[in-house]
Design a protein around this motif. Sequence first.
Motif, mmCIF file in Angstrom:
data_model
loop_
_atom_site.group_PDB
_atom_site.id
_atom_site.type_symbol
_atom_site.label_atom_id
_atom_site.label_comp_id
_atom_site.label_asym_id
_atom_site.label_seq_id
_atom_site.Cartn_x
_atom_site.Cartn_y
_atom_site.Cartn_z
ATOM 1 N N HIS A 145 41.050 21.672 43.656
ATOM 2 C CA HIS A 145 41.861 22.808 44.079
ATOM 3 C C HIS A 145 43.119 22.263 44.748
ATOM 4 O O HIS A 145 43.116 21.185 45.326
ATOM 5 N N ALA A 160 47.113 40.428 36.332
ATOM 6 C CA ALA A 160 46.052 39.979 35.432
ATOM 7 C C ALA A 160 44.696 40.452 35.965
ATOM 8 O O ALA A 160 44.615 40.992 37.072
ATOM 9 N N ILE A 194 41.839 39.358 37.319
ATOM 10 C CA ILE A 194 41.109 39.021 38.542
ATOM 11 C C ILE A 194 41.528 39.981 39.648
ATOM 12 O O ILE A 194 42.690 40.068 39.946
ATOM 13 N N VAL A 195 40.597 40.806 40.242
ATOM 14 C CA VAL A 195 39.230 40.625 39.943
ATOM 15 C C VAL A 195 38.550 41.929 39.530
ATOM 16 O O VAL A 195 37.518 41.895 38.894
ATOM 17 N N VAL A 196 39.152 43.080 39.808
ATOM 18 C CA VAL A 196 38.485 44.284 39.321
ATOM 19 C C VAL A 196 39.221 44.914 38.139
ATOM 20 O O VAL A 196 39.166 46.110 37.916
ATOM 21 N N ARG A 206 45.061 38.421 49.950
ATOM 22 C CA ARG A 206 44.884 38.317 48.493
ATOM 23 C C ARG A 206 44.851 39.675 47.791
ATOM 24 O O ARG A 206 44.276 39.804 46.720
ATOM 25 N N ASN A 231 41.396 34.036 35.078
ATOM 26 C CA ASN A 231 42.560 34.368 35.901
ATOM 27 C C ASN A 231 43.721 34.846 35.041
ATOM 28 O O ASN A 231 44.565 35.613 35.474
ATOM 29 N N SER A 246 34.965 37.967 48.185
ATOM 30 C CA SER A 246 35.668 37.638 46.934
ATOM 31 C C SER A 246 34.918 38.168 45.717
ATOM 32 O O SER A 246 35.478 38.257 44.628
ATOM 33 N N PRO A 251 33.475 40.648 43.151
ATOM 34 C CA PRO A 251 33.731 42.043 42.780
ATOM 35 C C PRO A 251 32.457 42.846 42.543
ATOM 36 O O PRO A 251 32.493 44.076 42.538
ATOM 37 N N CYS A 302 32.900 35.638 37.010
ATOM 38 C CA CYS A 302 34.365 35.724 37.044
ATOM 39 C C CYS A 302 34.981 34.494 37.688
ATOM 40 O O CYS A 302 36.139 34.175 37.453
ATOM 41 N N ASN A 331 35.714 34.053 40.834
ATOM 42 C CA ASN A 331 36.576 34.297 41.992
ATOM 43 C C ASN A 331 36.038 33.582 43.240
ATOM 44 O O ASN A 331 36.806 33.135 44.091
ATOM 45 N N PHE A 384 34.504 30.710 43.201
ATOM 46 C CA PHE A 384 34.910 29.307 43.014
ATOM 47 C C PHE A 384 36.371 29.108 43.427
ATOM 48 O O PHE A 384 36.732 28.098 44.029
ATOM 49 N N THR A 385 37.198 30.115 43.138
ATOM 50 C CA THR A 385 38.609 30.015 43.511
ATOM 51 C C THR A 385 38.771 29.884 45.022
ATOM 52 O O THR A 385 39.587 29.093 45.497
ATOM 53 N N VAL A 386 37.986 30.650 45.784
ATOM 54 C CA VAL A 386 38.148 30.589 47.241
ATOM 55 C C VAL A 386 37.251 29.534 47.884
ATOM 56 O O VAL A 386 37.426 29.210 49.054
ATOM 57 N N CYS A 387 36.306 28.977 47.141
ATOM 58 C CA CYS A 387 35.355 28.027 47.720
ATOM 59 C C CYS A 387 34.915 26.998 46.661
ATOM 60 O O CYS A 387 33.955 27.238 45.917
ATOM 61 N N PRO A 388 35.624 25.883 46.575
ATOM 62 C CA PRO A 388 35.367 24.908 45.505
ATOM 63 C C PRO A 388 33.910 24.432 45.379
ATOM 64 O O PRO A 388 33.471 24.174 44.255
#
Lengths: 409, 356
Positions: free
Chosen positions: A54, A304, A306-308, A347, B173, B212, B214, B237, B239, B241-245
Amino acid sequence: MKKYDTPLLDELEKGPWPSFVTEMKKAGQKNEMANDAVGHLEKCFSTRIGYWKHGGIVGVLGYGGGVIGRYSEIGDEFPGVAHFHTVRLNQPSGFFYTTKALREICDVWDKYGSGLTNMHGSTGDIVLLGTNTAALEPIFAEYSSRGWDLGGSGSDLRTPSCCVGPGRCEWANYDTLDVIYNLTQEYQDELHRPMFAYKFKIKAAGCACDCVASLARADMSIIGTWKGDIQIDQAEVKNYAANGMDINSEIVGMCPTECMSYDGGELKIDNANCKRCMHCITKMTKALQPGAERGATICIGSKAPIVVGSLLSWVVVPFIKLEPPYTELKDLIRKIWDWWDDNAKPRERIGEVIEMKGMRSFLEAIGVEPQPQQIKEPRKDPFMFYTDEDIAKFKANEAEEKKTGVYKF
Amino acid sequence: MALPERKTDIGPPHYKQFMPPVIVNNYGKWKYHEVLSPSAMVHVAESGDKLWTVRVASPRILATDSIREICDISDKYCDGHLRFTTRNNVEFLISDEKNLEPIQAELKEKGFLSGGIGAGISNVVHTQGWVHCHGAATDASGLVKSMMDELVDYFTTKRLPNKLRLAVACCVNMCGAVHCSDIALVAVHTKVPVIDHDKVKNMCELPTVISSCPTRAISPDPAKKSVKIKEEKCMYCGNCFTVCPPINIKDPDRDGIAIVVGGKVSSLRTNPKFSKLVIPYISNEPPRWPKVVAAVKHIVEVYADNARKHERVGEWIERIGWEGFFNLTGIEFSYQCIDDFTFMRDTLRTSSTFKW
């Protein structure tokens, strides 16, 4: 320089379409970082998994955006990409360049980075792929002293972008290039210093063709349009017919509002029923031109999935004139940001906040009246908010009607 | 050597300094344009001045030396002027008609691929993929290259009922406008993420991770000072993983490619549309993704054979109906094609008038 065996990537050097692998290898011939990027990518292809971490917090002094930190999990194996940050350079409106400017960009990048670029990234920036932390300040000094600045990244105003507009298109209903240049200059602080809940994208398209995909991927989509009658050159209509165009099937028959007619003589348009979709104009560009009063429709909220779920931008201001110094547009943007700032959780894009808080709250905050142009259809459910003021207004109207004896709806 | 003095907040250079004189002189006064071939067009100004454009494909990733080669050609025929398109093509801007044939000949000789104008397939909008993104479930550039090698004739010569816009996103994404393309590939995960609890407790903010999700599949796991995931609620989805590797969702054997079709961004004739899912899963098969490429080519060919002139993919499908699309393409309709998330109400059929 280490020579990597790349049997999988080599497959992607075959075939007629230009090969990105060839580009990476070309840069890799004279640059250690690009060479290691090739080896690193081959490993991804062989294991079918990526190894980038990341992003990390890196940047240039005084800026919070413009550089995306990128590190590899397997930097020991590929030291050239242990740090492999992206630098975003703000592109000129319309992606116009002179070769002198491009060569200058290349020379600086070869000196400090991998020699790999994207012309351009999805947001519009010139993307310089791969450099290390120590090189960031020198890169910024070299570029900024030559007149180039960084673009946006993170929770800031992302680099605004536009279609080719009046630079090379007869359908531009306003000066997309100038609007984007002007807004980018106006909002340098918001672009370089992330201060929002999340990203905010502005894209300017000169007409409903939307060559910059503004309606699908910009928090603020500015779509050129017009008022007044489509301008017709009947002599050119005849030429199209003479050159074999089946005007009734290709133009009249495909008009979504059925507002056109053609009897082999004159082409007629019932302009009151035209919704300005551009189909006829794009197909008969010599004969038809947008109406004389030009401006834009402002739509808000696309993003886009993400996410709903994905959103397309919603019409908020049906028509706005766009002439320098664009005071009305800038006032509107400030009001939109203020409301978003007050209401967004981290976000949350503006479209999501409008969904949560309701379009009324948004429209009231930015001072835009409700209009049927904003919706596809009115609400279907009977659960709605009334304020005491709403009811007082309904009652006052009725009291007036009692006096005059005339109902007004 | 000392560095030059840095400047801040200067913004981009003004675009007009980069335009050829014919553009500066006719700025905002273009009258019409004509497409001369899939690789060339001419714009004519009210003044009568003309500007010719020759378009070539680029792989988006360009080495600086390749940019210099492009510059050499522009110097020779365009007085050093060129531009890029929003779909990563290079456009040579030619002010003198006598340079039109020679530049095309030289581009061909040097191996550039000319095309992409008008009713065909232009360059592909795509994301970074394994080349440079942490979240990538596949490689976007590799998919584009594999797909366009097979479809290249639609870029250079072959024509379609209308433009056909392709896009590739290397995860859900969907950076770029993948979700509104005629045909798009999107890499998907298909397995519940694996949590590295020791790292989660040190690297992640638990409330952010929990919020995060949904589908509210994530809840606290106090014993481990971490989180747990309710497997049957996870829609992969990524999401979290995006906020928590340390919540790893990547899985080489299960990650795959989905195909969505029928989107558009223009408002010509019909309103802009999202792309819709027709093929939920094809295994991720680098370096050439043969099944993905075959599927895309098949859809393009069925569209080419069946759509009316000027119909985009989405407009053609709306006319024949989605049942018509699945019939004509022979694509098997699967559970995943029925929305069970936010768009369910809008997408289920509420009438008995459909086609067999």
